[in-house]
Motif scaffolding. Sequence first.
Motif, PDB file in Angstrom:
ATOM      1  N   ARG A  89      22.905  66.027   5.208  1.00 25.64           N
ATOM      2  CA  ARG A  89      23.326  64.619   5.100  1.00 25.64           C
ATOM      3  C   ARG A  89      23.246  64.113   3.659  1.00 25.64           C
ATOM      4  O   ARG A  89      23.926  63.139   3.306  1.00 25.64           O
ATOM      5  CB  ARG A  89      22.469  63.743   6.011  1.00 25.64           C
ATOM      6  N   ALA A  93      29.843  63.153   0.499  1.00 20.11           N
ATOM      7  CA  ALA A  93      30.735  63.116   1.660  1.00 20.11           C
ATOM      8  C   ALA A  93      32.049  63.834   1.409  1.00 20.11           C
ATOM      9  O   ALA A  93      32.677  64.336   2.352  1.00 20.11           O
ATOM     10  CB  ALA A  93      30.993  61.666   2.064  1.00 20.11           C
ATOM     11  N   SER A 100      28.763  72.455   1.227  1.00 13.93           N
ATOM     12  CA  SER A 100      27.565  71.709   1.629  1.00 13.93           C
ATOM     13  C   SER A 100      26.644  72.568   2.481  1.00 13.93           C
ATOM     14  O   SER A 100      25.420  72.576   2.279  1.00 13.93           O
ATOM     15  CB  SER A 100      27.975  70.456   2.415  1.00 13.93           C
ATOM     16  N   ARG A 155      30.530  63.151   9.142  1.00 14.41           N
ATOM     17  CA  ARG A 155      31.183  63.231   7.834  1.00 14.41           C
ATOM     18  C   ARG A 155      32.692  63.218   7.943  1.00 14.41           C
ATOM     19  O   ARG A 155      33.390  62.655   7.091  1.00 14.41           O
ATOM     20  CB  ARG A 155      30.768  64.516   7.107  1.00 14.41           C
ATOM     21  N   THR A 156      33.219  63.867   8.973  1.00 23.65           N
ATOM     22  CA  THR A 156      34.663  64.078   9.071  1.00 23.65           C
ATOM     23  C   THR A 156      35.368  63.095   9.983  1.00 23.65           C
ATOM     24  O   THR A 156      36.599  63.032   9.993  1.00 23.65           O
ATOM     25  CB  THR A 156      34.951  65.498   9.576  1.00 23.65           C
TER      26      THR A 156
END
Length: 209
Positions: A89, A93, A100, A155-156
Amino acid sequence: MATTSHTPPTAPGAQPPLGLRERKKLRTRIAIRKATYRLIAEQGYDATTIEQIAEAAEVSPSTVFRYFATKEDIVLTDEYDPIMEASLRSRPADEPPLVSVRLMMVETLSSFIVTDNEELRQRTRLMVEVPAIRARMTETMSDTAKVLAQVLADRTGRGADDLKIRIFVAAVLGALREVTLYWGEQGQTGDLVAMINEALDTLEGGLLL
């Protein structure tokens, strides 16, 4: 974990400190796990019983079962899912998901090697040697998959049950599983972090012949 502390390792973006009740639960889980590993090292996996584990950890057998559904779970369960979630997290982003996840996995594994190296090695030996642990590992990894899927979904903008999310998480965790088993089968020789990076390179670039 032979060198496990009484608090989980930290990572960027880690969760707030645990309250008293949570810390007591964590200490109990760690005590049970350390007792289990100690007994297994002394007498072998099959000879180690829940009753012996409970006595060594100074808890009741019912307490052991309250924290761990099976003996295999004691070996496989750790406190790293929240650390992995917090680390993932904390990534930007707009960063590619595989980048990530790679940084999160390398960071978490590097921390595990530094703080819990003996437990990592003993756990990996048991994964290779005990079929019941290998079988249970697939089930316990599903909990980690749910955690990572939720972060990537947030995120997506996709759902955590989105097929692409599920495939991506399954591929990453499958790579982690196979690298860990391979490392164990090879006598735990070689750089485990480098192997993880190589596995993720394969996911990213495909199988180049």
